[in-house]
Scaffold this motif. Structure first.
Motif, PDB file in Angstrom:
ATOM      1  N   HIS A  92       4.415   3.201  -0.917  1.00 38.95           N
ATOM      2  CA  HIS A  92       5.217   4.108  -0.064  1.00 38.95           C
ATOM      3  C   HIS A  92       5.383   3.522   1.345  1.00 38.95           C
ATOM      4  N   SER A  93       4.342   2.858   1.816  1.00 36.63           N
ATOM      5  CA  SER A  93       4.395   2.319   3.185  1.00 36.63           C
ATOM      6  C   SER A  93       5.423   1.193   3.286  1.00 36.63           C
ATOM      7  N   LEU A  94       5.458   0.316   2.283  1.00 32.72           N
ATOM      8  CA  LEU A  94       6.432  -0.786   2.327  1.00 32.72           C
ATOM      9  C   LEU A  94       7.857  -0.242   2.312  1.00 32.72           C
ATOM     10  N   ASN A  95       8.085   0.798   1.497  1.00 31.40           N
ATOM     11  CA  ASN A  95       9.411   1.436   1.485  1.00 31.40           C
ATOM     12  C   ASN A  95       9.750   1.979   2.868  1.00 31.40           C
ATOM     13  N   ALA A  96       8.772   2.664   3.482  1.00 28.36           N
ATOM     14  CA  ALA A  96       9.017   3.278   4.797  1.00 28.36           C
ATOM     15  C   ALA A  96       9.283   2.203   5.850  1.00 28.36           C
ATOM     16  N   ILE A  97       8.553   1.103   5.771  1.00 24.63           N
ATOM     17  CA  ILE A  97       8.746   0.017   6.756  1.00 24.63           C
ATOM     18  C   ILE A  97      10.158  -0.552   6.618  1.00 24.63           C
ATOM     19  N   ASN A  98      10.592  -0.762   5.382  1.00 32.59           N
ATOM     20  CA  ASN A  98      11.933  -1.322   5.158  1.00 32.59           C
ATOM     21  C   ASN A  98      13.026  -0.368   5.627  1.00 32.59           C
ATOM     22  N   THR A  99      12.835   0.923   5.380  1.00 32.54           N
ATOM     23  CA  THR A  99      13.857   1.905   5.770  1.00 32.54           C
ATOM     24  C   THR A  99      13.890   2.084   7.283  1.00 32.54           C
ATOM     25  N   ALA A 115       3.212  -7.150  11.535  1.00 31.59           N
ATOM     26  CA  ALA A 115       2.555  -6.672  12.750  1.00 31.59           C
ATOM     27  C   ALA A 115       2.192  -5.208  12.527  1.00 31.59           C
ATOM     28  N   VAL A 116       0.909  -4.895  12.578  1.00 36.51           N
ATOM     29  CA  VAL A 116       0.475  -3.530  12.293  1.00 36.51           C
ATOM     30  C   VAL A 116      -0.798  -3.204  13.069  1.00 36.51           C
ATOM     31  N   GLU A 117      -0.902  -1.973  13.520  1.00 32.23           N
ATOM     32  CA  GLU A 117      -2.105  -1.526  14.216  1.00 32.23           C
ATOM     33  C   GLU A 117      -2.457  -0.123  13.754  1.00 32.23           C
ATOM     34  N   MET A 118      -3.728   0.214  13.885  1.00 32.64           N
ATOM     35  CA  MET A 118      -4.182   1.549  13.497  1.00 32.64           C
ATOM     36  C   MET A 118      -4.414   2.407  14.740  1.00 32.64           C
ATOM     37  N   MET A 119      -4.118   3.687  14.611  1.00 33.95           N
ATOM     38  CA  MET A 119      -4.465   4.658  15.662  1.00 33.95           C
ATOM     39  C   MET A 119      -5.091   5.844  14.966  1.00 33.95           C
ATOM     40  N   ARG A 120      -5.840   6.653  15.728  1.00 34.08           N
ATOM     41  CA  ARG A 120      -6.356   7.886  15.130  1.00 34.08           C
ATOM     42  C   ARG A 120      -6.312   9.010  16.140  1.00 34.08           C
ATOM     43  N   PHE A 121      -6.097  10.223  15.610  1.00 29.49           N
ATOM     44  CA  PHE A 121      -6.162  11.425  16.450  1.00 29.49           C
ATOM     45  C   PHE A 121      -7.195  12.374  15.882  1.00 29.49           C
ATOM     46  N   THR A 132       4.169  -1.885  13.300  1.00 33.22           N
ATOM     47  CA  THR A 132       4.007  -0.665  12.500  1.00 33.22           C
ATOM     48  C   THR A 132       2.682  -0.016  12.869  1.00 33.22           C
ATOM     49  N   LEU A 133       2.687   1.314  13.006  1.00 33.08           N
ATOM     50  CA  LEU A 133       1.459   2.030  13.348  1.00 33.08           C
ATOM     51  C   LEU A 133       1.004   2.866  12.161  1.00 33.08           C
ATOM     52  N   VAL A 134      -0.258   2.685  11.800  1.00 37.09           N
ATOM     53  CA  VAL A 134      -0.878   3.494  10.745  1.00 37.09           C
ATOM     54  C   VAL A 134      -1.793   4.484  11.457  1.00 37.09           C
ATOM     55  N   THR A 188      -9.670   7.696   6.363  1.00 36.73           N
ATOM     56  CA  THR A 188     -10.034   6.565   7.228  1.00 36.73           C
ATOM     57  C   THR A 188     -10.174   5.279   6.406  1.00 36.73           C
ATOM     58  N   THR A 189     -10.805   5.379   5.244  1.00 34.69           N
ATOM     59  CA  THR A 189     -10.935   4.213   4.351  1.00 34.69           C
ATOM     60  C   THR A 189      -9.554   3.673   3.996  1.00 34.69           C
ATOM     61  N   GLN A 190      -8.640   4.588   3.657  1.00 33.64           N
ATOM     62  CA  GLN A 190      -7.310   4.153   3.232  1.00 33.64           C
ATOM     63  C   GLN A 190      -6.490   3.608   4.403  1.00 33.64           C
ATOM     64  N   CYS A 191      -6.656   4.172   5.587  1.00 35.68           N
ATOM     65  CA  CYS A 191      -5.952   3.623   6.763  1.00 35.68           C
ATOM     66  C   CYS A 191      -6.399   2.183   6.986  1.00 35.68           C
ATOM     67  N   ASN A 192      -7.702   1.955   6.927  1.00 35.25           N
ATOM     68  CA  ASN A 192      -8.228   0.592   7.142  1.00 35.25           C
ATOM     69  C   ASN A 192      -7.697  -0.371   6.093  1.00 35.25           C
ATOM     70  N   LYS A 193      -7.689   0.069   4.837  1.00 31.72           N
ATOM     71  CA  LYS A 193      -7.218  -0.817   3.759  1.00 31.72           C
ATOM     72  C   LYS A 193      -5.731  -1.127   3.907  1.00 31.72           C
ATOM     73  N   LEU A 194      -4.977  -0.114   4.321  1.00 29.88           N
ATOM     74  CA  LEU A 194      -3.532  -0.321   4.487  1.00 29.88           C
ATOM     75  C   LEU A 194      -3.268  -1.322   5.614  1.00 29.88           C
ATOM     76  N   VAL A 195      -3.972  -1.141   6.730  1.00 32.55           N
ATOM     77  CA  VAL A 195      -3.780  -2.057   7.861  1.00 32.55           C
ATOM     78  C   VAL A 195      -4.115  -3.487   7.429  1.00 32.55           C
ATOM     79  N   GLN A 196      -5.233  -3.627   6.729  1.00 31.50           N
ATOM     80  CA  GLN A 196      -5.675  -4.949   6.271  1.00 31.50           C
ATOM     81  C   GLN A 196      -4.631  -5.593   5.354  1.00 31.50           C
ATOM     82  N   SER A 197      -4.108  -4.815   4.397  1.00 33.44           N
ATOM     83  CA  SER A 197      -3.172  -5.417   3.438  1.00 33.44           C
ATOM     84  C   SER A 197      -1.842  -5.750   4.107  1.00 33.44           C
ATOM     85  N   LEU A 198      -1.402  -4.916   5.052  1.00 34.58           N
ATOM     86  CA  LEU A 198      -0.142  -5.236   5.750  1.00 34.58           C
ATOM     87  C   LEU A 198      -0.318  -6.468   6.632  1.00 34.58           C
TER      88      LEU A 198
END
Ligand code: TMP
Length: 212
Positions: free
Chosen positions: A194-201, A36-42, A92-94, A20-30
């Motif tokens: 890894h996320s930036l690579n995935a977004i570009n691909t 355009a990025v949003e977080m979801m959780r299951f 992008t969805l995290v 959860t900490t890392q999801c929040n940090k990733l969303v913030q940095s993107l």
């Protein structure tokens, strides 16, 4: 031409790995880099199905094991229209946990095969990237006590970890294993890379279907 689609990025891992900490940090940095990025959780505990799951996890109700497995899956399927819409709009969805948690947790119970557990989630939007935050049980123990919810015991978490290891052998999924014992910042740097690579691909590829 339609806008480029967003990426579906999932974080998985055993409890206390820092998802959860890392999801929040990733969303913030993107967001800070203008994406355009949003977080979801299951589980998403806000829906009616999510409320049934929440009561089960908080041990306020008991549900039969197959039934709760199908509810976790239904909780993902009910959000598929929203997931597809966001991705198509270029967001992008995290996502904090997805079908992999679903399979790992139920198949850690006696009498459940990995194969049966995967079936209800076959055909969900396929993540462009799944990062598994790896943390040994000993390191997890150093991060404090387990909570009070169902599944929060070290024996069950060890069984879950083994199931995740099976799932990670599936090369049809883009797995990246991240050493979660590093500092929060170092873990974040790898996740962001890894996320930036995935977004570009992903922007030039159609969205896939999971386990199909
Ligand atoms: P959370 O603590 O991340 O909100 O997750 C809730 C618990 O539900 C956690 O123990 C993992 C478990 N779980 C399942 O058993 N099946 C699922 O499909 C998901 C998403 C989570």
């Amino acid at each position: 031409m339609a806008c480029k689609r967003g990426a579906l990025i999932v974080l998985e891992g055993v409890d206390r790995a820092g998802k959860t900490t890392q999801c929040n940090k990733l969303v913030q940095s993107l967001q800070q880099s203008g994406r355009a990025v949003e977080m979801m959780r299951f589980p998403d505990r806000t829906t009616i199905i999510g409320q049934l799951i929440n009561a089960y996890l908080e041990k306020k109700s008991d549900l039969e094991d197959h039934t709760v497995h199908l509810l976790f899956s239904a909780n993902r399927w009910e959000l598929v229209p929203l997931i597809k819409k966001k991705l198509e709009q270029g967001t992008t969805l995290v996502v904090d946990r997805y079908a992999f948690s679903g399979v790992a947790f139920t198949s850690a119970k006696p009498g459940f095969s990995l194969d049966w557990c995967k079936k209800p989630d076959v055909g969900l939007p396929k993540p462009d990237l799944v990062m598994f935050l790896q943390l040994s049980p000993a390191e997890a123990a150093l991060r404090g006590q387990f909570g009070e919810e169902r599944y929060e015991t070290s024996a069950f978490q060890r069984a879950v970890q083994q199931k995740f290891e099976h799932l990670m052998k599936d090369l049809s999924v883009n797995w990246q294993v991240i050493d979660a014992s590093q500092s929060v910042e170092d873990v974040h740097k790898q996740i962001a890379y890894h996320s930036l690579n995935a977004i570009n691909t992903a922007q030039n590829l159609p969205l896939g279907e999971l386990w199909k």
